[in-house]
Design a protein around this motif. Sequence first.
Motif, short mmCIF file in Angstrom:
data_model
loop_
_atom_site.label_atom_id
_atom_site.label_comp_id
_atom_site.label_asym_id
_atom_site.label_seq_id
_atom_site.Cartn_x
_atom_site.Cartn_y
_atom_site.Cartn_z
N ALA A 46 0.85 -1.21 0.00
CA ALA A 46 0.00 0.00 0.00
C ALA A 46 0.88 1.25 0.00
O ALA A 46 0.51 2.27 -0.58
N VAL A 47 2.00 1.17 0.69
CA VAL A 47 2.92 2.30 0.69
C VAL A 47 4.35 1.80 0.90
O VAL A 47 4.58 0.88 1.70
N ILE A 48 5.26 2.37 0.12
CA ILE A 48 6.68 2.05 0.27
C ILE A 48 7.35 3.28 0.86
O ILE A 48 7.32 4.36 0.26
N ALA A 49 7.89 3.11 2.07
CA ALA A 49 8.54 4.24 2.74
C ALA A 49 10.04 4.12 2.53
O ALA A 49 10.71 3.29 3.16
N ARG A 50 10.55 4.91 1.60
CA ARG A 50 12.01 4.88 1.33
C ARG A 50 12.65 5.78 2.36
O ARG A 50 12.64 7.02 2.25
N CYS A 51 13.21 5.18 3.40
CA CYS A 51 13.62 5.93 4.59
C CYS A 51 15.04 6.48 4.43
O CYS A 51 15.95 5.75 4.03
N ALA A 52 15.21 7.76 4.78
CA ALA A 52 16.53 8.39 4.66
C ALA A 52 17.36 8.20 5.92
O ALA A 52 18.56 8.45 5.92
N GLY A 53 16.74 7.82 7.01
CA GLY A 53 17.48 7.65 8.26
C GLY A 53 16.59 7.05 9.34
O GLY A 53 15.40 6.76 9.09
N PRO A 54 17.14 6.85 10.54
CA PRO A 54 16.39 6.19 11.61
C PRO A 54 15.12 6.92 12.01
O PRO A 54 14.14 6.27 12.41
#
Length: 464
Positions: A46-54
């Motif tokens: 449903a959603v892809i969270a491309r995380c930049a950091g913690p």
Amino acid sequence: MSTVMTPAAAARRELSPFDGRLVGPEDAGYDEARKVYNAMIDKRPAVIARCAGPDDVAKAVNFARDHDLLLAVRGGGHNGAGLGTCDDGVVIDLSPIKEIEVDPQARTARVGGGCVWGEVDRATNEHGLATPSGIISTTGVGGLTLGGGLGHLTRKCGLTIDNLLEAEVVLASGERVRAGEDENPDLYWALRGGGGNFGVVTSFLFRLHEVGTVIGGPTFWPVEAGAEVLSAYREFLPNAPRELGGFFAFATVPPGPPFPEEIHMRKVCGVVWCYAGGEEDAAKAMAPLLERLPEPLLHGVQPMPHAALQGAFDEVYPPGDQWYWRADFVKEIPDEAVEAHAKYGAAMPTWKSTMHLYPIDGAAHDPDSSDTAWSYRDAQYGSVFAGVDPDPAKVDEIRQWTIDYFEALHPYAAGGAYVNMMMDEGQERVRASYRDNYDRLAEVKAKYDPQNTFRVNQNIEPNA
Ligand SMILES: Cc1cc2nc3c(=O)[nH]c(=O)nc-3n(C[C@H](O)[C@H](O)[C@H](O)COP(=O)(O)OP(=O)(O)OC[C@H]3O[C@@H](n4cnc5c(N)ncnc54)[C@H](O)[C@@H]3O)c2cc1C
């Protein structure tokens, strides 16, 4: 989340400010973002969270948990069973978290949770150093490490987890903690083999070893010599010095350089070597095996940077092939097992299909089975059967060969399997793979993830 708002729209509103990128089905780039290495896996998060950091990771964990959405964590996206993604839930994609800091004095490397091994091996190789990784450079540091980590340097340096000094972790509560010998030791113990069950690791600290140039490459014999070569190998390897890594394989010679044209596409058996030391010592260490076997088709062993050996198969196995896996831990290879290997090895259905026996002895036997979550310290090998082909029309064929081969050898196996090379094979198989460590893992799970928020993995259910 209102009933009309999609999870991606809700995430955009609730997670702001978010340093990375949130990608939903309505966004351009969604189909690219949801792809994983194994093309047999076709999931629609449903959603892809491309995380930049913690901080991004903590926000995404809180969001998934609070909205009761399934949560998957993706490191390198290599998992055979597709455990780095899910349908209809949130995928935390760590791939933007790429920092690598090598400290040559302290002999450590701090590695971001989204790195792949090639990036790490190249950075450490510049200093003549290495930590044990796998055999394909595009594999994620996250998944490979948390499951254990088998590779070219296992016999000399142990499993990857034996070189994990600490980890920065985002827990199911969204809290950020450090795990090491002196801080949260129960979590540190569980992370070393327990997979992604306990939290999202945003940073790993590894011990490095003096390994720069290695003597590596394959020795291949015709596949018809499978029984003879494997019989010799099973007696040779446990007595070889620790500096010598060498996994046994059935494979097909790739149709291109550096392999001589006359053996292109020939089915073979053989050993892929990695000697951490000088050329003369390498030749001496390999001699007892080579001297008792007929002249090989190819003895392609030469000095090369460790990072080059680690990427040597990348071209044969780019992302996007169909993969079907099975695996087992193995203590002994009796004559009947040798015969079965020879039969199914010779019947590989496609040129990319393969079987490997990874040594798990030497330094990997130094810790006790209860010292880390990885319980099979008494195994001699990890066997892996992989049916591989780019063509989706071959899926049934590669799956059947893999299952038939696995089932023929399973009676001679030790019980469980290396969790990183299993498909979705049910709870009993996971339990068998952790053996006596399972109950302690379930307790640690109950402490750090009581609601089983991290369950897209080889799952350890929290103790009631
Ligand atoms: C071509 C190929 C070669 C391989 N060779 C080897 C080898 O030589 N040695 C070996 O040991 N294994 C090998 N493997 C198996 C590999 O270790 C597993 O597939 C592993 O799961 C891949 O990790 P990943 O991060 O790329 O996978 P992903 O699909 O991204 O993740 C796999 C699992 O790990 C969890 N995870 C990943 N990163 C994190 C993180 N930072 N924090 C918390 N959880 C995380 C995920 O939640 C998921 O459950 C190979 C796999 C392939 C496809």
